[in-house]
Design a protein around this motif. Structure first.
Motif, PDB file in Angstrom:
ATOM      1  N   MET A 187       4.575   0.359   0.856  1.00  0.00           N
ATOM      2  CA  MET A 187       5.304  -0.597   1.904  1.00  0.00           C
ATOM      3  C   MET A 187       4.300  -1.929   1.644  1.00  0.00           C
ATOM      4  SD  MET A 187       7.651   0.861   3.582  1.00  0.00           S
ATOM      5  CE  MET A 187       7.882   0.188   4.789  1.00  0.00           C
ATOM      6  N   PRO A 188       5.299  -2.992   2.147  1.00  0.00           N
ATOM      7  CA  PRO A 188       4.298  -4.277   2.125  1.00  0.00           C
ATOM      8  C   PRO A 188       3.486  -4.405   3.112  1.00  0.00           C
ATOM      9  CG  PRO A 188       6.668  -4.703   2.936  1.00  0.00           C
ATOM     10  CD  PRO A 188       6.462  -3.068   2.354  1.00  0.00           C
ATOM     11  N   ILE A 189       2.161  -5.058   2.955  1.00  0.00           N
ATOM     12  CA  ILE A 189       1.289  -5.258   3.909  1.00  0.00           C
ATOM     13  C   ILE A 189       1.709  -6.743   4.799  1.00  0.00           C
ATOM     14  CG2 ILE A 189      -1.141  -5.922   4.226  1.00  0.00           C
ATOM     15  CD1 ILE A 189      -1.862  -4.751   1.802  1.00  0.00           C
TER      16      ILE A 189
ATOM     17  N   VAL B 181       0.695  -1.032   0.031  1.00  0.00           N
ATOM     18  CA  VAL B 181      -0.152   0.150   0.059  1.00  0.00           C
ATOM     19  C   VAL B 181       0.795   1.107   0.114  1.00  0.00           C
ATOM     20  CG1 VAL B 181      -1.957  -1.078   1.228  1.00  0.00           C
ATOM     21  CG2 VAL B 181      -0.176   0.070   2.601  1.00  0.00           C
ATOM     22  N   SER B 182       0.146   2.443  -0.575  1.00  0.00           N
ATOM     23  CA  SER B 182       0.925   3.528  -0.427  1.00  0.00           C
ATOM     24  C   SER B 182       0.920   4.156   1.011  1.00  0.00           C
ATOM     25  CB  SER B 182       0.700   4.318  -1.491  1.00  0.00           C
ATOM     26  OG  SER B 182       0.948   4.107  -2.885  1.00  0.00           O
ATOM     27  N   VAL B 183       2.000   4.719   1.675  1.00  0.00           N
ATOM     28  CA  VAL B 183       2.028   5.221   2.766  1.00  0.00           C
ATOM     29  C   VAL B 183       1.826   6.851   2.919  1.00  0.00           C
ATOM     30  CG1 VAL B 183       3.260   5.505   5.209  1.00  0.00           C
ATOM     31  CG2 VAL B 183       3.329   3.345   3.659  1.00  0.00           C
ATOM     32  N   THR B 184       0.806   7.377   3.435  1.00  0.00           N
ATOM     33  CA  THR B 184       0.723   9.088   3.339  1.00  0.00           C
ATOM     34  C   THR B 184       0.655   9.270   4.682  1.00  0.00           C
ATOM     35  OG1 THR B 184      -1.879   8.714   2.817  1.00  0.00           O
ATOM     36  CG2 THR B 184      -0.346   8.759   1.134  1.00  0.00           C
ATOM     37  N   GLY B 185       0.805  10.627   4.717  1.00  0.00           N
ATOM     38  CA  GLY B 185       0.477  11.389   6.205  1.00  0.00           C
ATOM     39  C   GLY B 185       1.226  12.643   6.231  1.00  0.00           C
ATOM     40  N   PRO B 186       1.164  13.284   7.391  1.00  0.00           N
ATOM     41  CA  PRO B 186       1.734  14.718   7.405  1.00  0.00           C
ATOM     42  C   PRO B 186       3.342  14.372   7.753  1.00  0.00           C
ATOM     43  CG  PRO B 186       0.692  14.046   9.414  1.00  0.00           C
ATOM     44  CD  PRO B 186       0.431  12.997   8.641  1.00  0.00           C
ATOM     45  N   GLN B 187       4.083  15.009   7.428  1.00  0.00           N
ATOM     46  CA  GLN B 187       5.657  14.837   7.410  1.00  0.00           C
ATOM     47  C   GLN B 187       6.173  15.693   8.843  1.00  0.00           C
ATOM     48  OE1 GLN B 187       7.855  16.148   4.083  1.00  0.00           O
ATOM     49  NE2 GLN B 187       7.942  14.101   3.427  1.00  0.00           N
ATOM     50  N   VAL B 188       5.229  16.678   9.033  1.00  0.00           N
ATOM     51  CA  VAL B 188       5.143  17.281  10.435  1.00  0.00           C
ATOM     52  C   VAL B 188       3.897  17.722  11.135  1.00  0.00           C
ATOM     53  CG1 VAL B 188       7.254  18.873   9.664  1.00  0.00           C
ATOM     54  CG2 VAL B 188       4.987  19.751   9.176  1.00  0.00           C
ATOM     55  N   PRO B 189       3.904  17.594  12.404  1.00  0.00           N
ATOM     56  CA  PRO B 189       2.517  17.700  13.021  1.00  0.00           C
ATOM     57  C   PRO B 189       1.779  18.999  12.502  1.00  0.00           C
ATOM     58  CG  PRO B 189       4.180  17.422  14.645  1.00  0.00           C
ATOM     59  CD  PRO B 189       5.093  17.688  13.417  1.00  0.00           C
ATOM     60  N   GLY B 190       0.300  18.335  12.026  1.00  0.00           N
ATOM     61  CA  GLY B 190      -0.331  19.491  11.333  1.00  0.00           C
ATOM     62  C   GLY B 190      -0.101  19.962   9.857  1.00  0.00           C
TER      63      GLY B 190
END
Length: 284
Positions: free
Chosen positions: A116-118, A91-100
């Motif tokens: 990243m592998p499941i 799956v593709s990993v997403t999210g904020p690189q810094v808080p907020g």
């Protein structure tokens, strides 16, 4: 009960032999994905497909058998498994690189790859149950090079048909009829292979793998006290030289932090450095 021959796999897996401690059973091992001091169950997935071997910790093809067809042989040139029988294994990993911060792809630091592998015990459960012994469509992509950008043809896919090895061995019941055993098929993992990726000496694995996934096997957050704001405070169990008066500030696990027990200390004096915990607190 004497004379009972359980044929149901669940019944076999739940059976507890006389004299076997709870720690000898799969349901009490540290995890179904990561290594523990007793075995690394990830090795069970390395040869789940006939003709290739996948790295135990990723979806990277590390080896192909000598007798495979040319369309499978090419996988030895650096390919990653993408999906099996239409089911994704990464799956593709997403999210904020810094808080907020904004949500964006989060590539790893080694390959600059946001995929990243499941965990395969879950990702391949239906395939193992429904397609054991049959061929399934497997999709692969070219892996990026360490430290570099994704390959220009990263979106190109290779599709090959691979046979799924039966996960469980087959035996005969009292009447001579074949039935599945609660034993891993030897074609998947030969004797010794379930532990071949563990660290030696064991202390190396014990320190290196960090605090969180070891929670089932060793303490992490100890001497914990609640604070008025609803949070908690305490010590890292690997913290060296803590006393009853040491300020309760959790030290985030970092093998380079001099405040934490080092590899050398574990190798030379683990029994002296690691303390017993009683009800989550340092024993006197």
């Amino acid at each position: 009960m004497e004379g009972v021959d359980p044929k149901n796999l669940s019944a076999q897996l739940a059976y507890r032999g006389v004299g076997n401690p709870p720690s000898s059973h799969p349901d009490t091992c540290i995890s179904n994905a990561f290594p523990g001091l007793e075995m690394d169950f990830r090795n069970a997935w390395k040869r789940i497909f006939v003709g290739i071997e996948i790295h135990e910790a990723s979806n990277y093809v590390v080896k192909v058998d000598d007798d495979v067809d040319d369309d499978v042989r090419v996988l030895a040139n650096g390919y990653l498994l993408v999906s099996v029988d239409g089911e994704p294994v990464e799956v593709s990993v997403t999210g904020p690189q810094v808080p907020g911060g904004p949500i964006m792809p989060l590539p790893d630091t080694a390959f600059n790859d946001p995929k990243m592998p499941i965990e395969r015990s879950n990702a391949l459960a239906n395939v193992i149950h429904q397609k054991a012994g049959k061929e399934v469509r497997c999709v692969f992509r070219l892996a990026p090079q360490p430290g570099g950008a994704l390959p220009a043809n990263e979106d190109d896919r290779i599709e090959v048909m691979l046979r799924v090895r039966p996960f469980f061995a087959t035996g005969l019941d009292a009447d001579g009829n074949p039935h599945k055993l609660a034993v891993i098929n030897r074609d998947i993992a030969e004797p010794g292979q379930l532990s071949e990726s563990l660290c030696s000496p064991w202390q190396n694995d014990y320190r290196e793998c960090g605090c969180y996934y070891w929670a089932a096997s060793r303490p992490d957050f100890v001497n914990v006290e609640s604070r008025p704001d609803g949070t908690s405070t305490g010590h890292n169990w690997m913290q060296r030289d803590r006393t009853p008066t040491t300020p309760k500030v959790y030290i985030v696990d970092d093998r380079k932090d001099p405040r934490l027990v080092t590899y050398d200390e574990l190798f030379e004096d683990w029994e002296g450095k690691l303390r017993f915990e009683i009800s989550g607190r340092d024993a006197e």
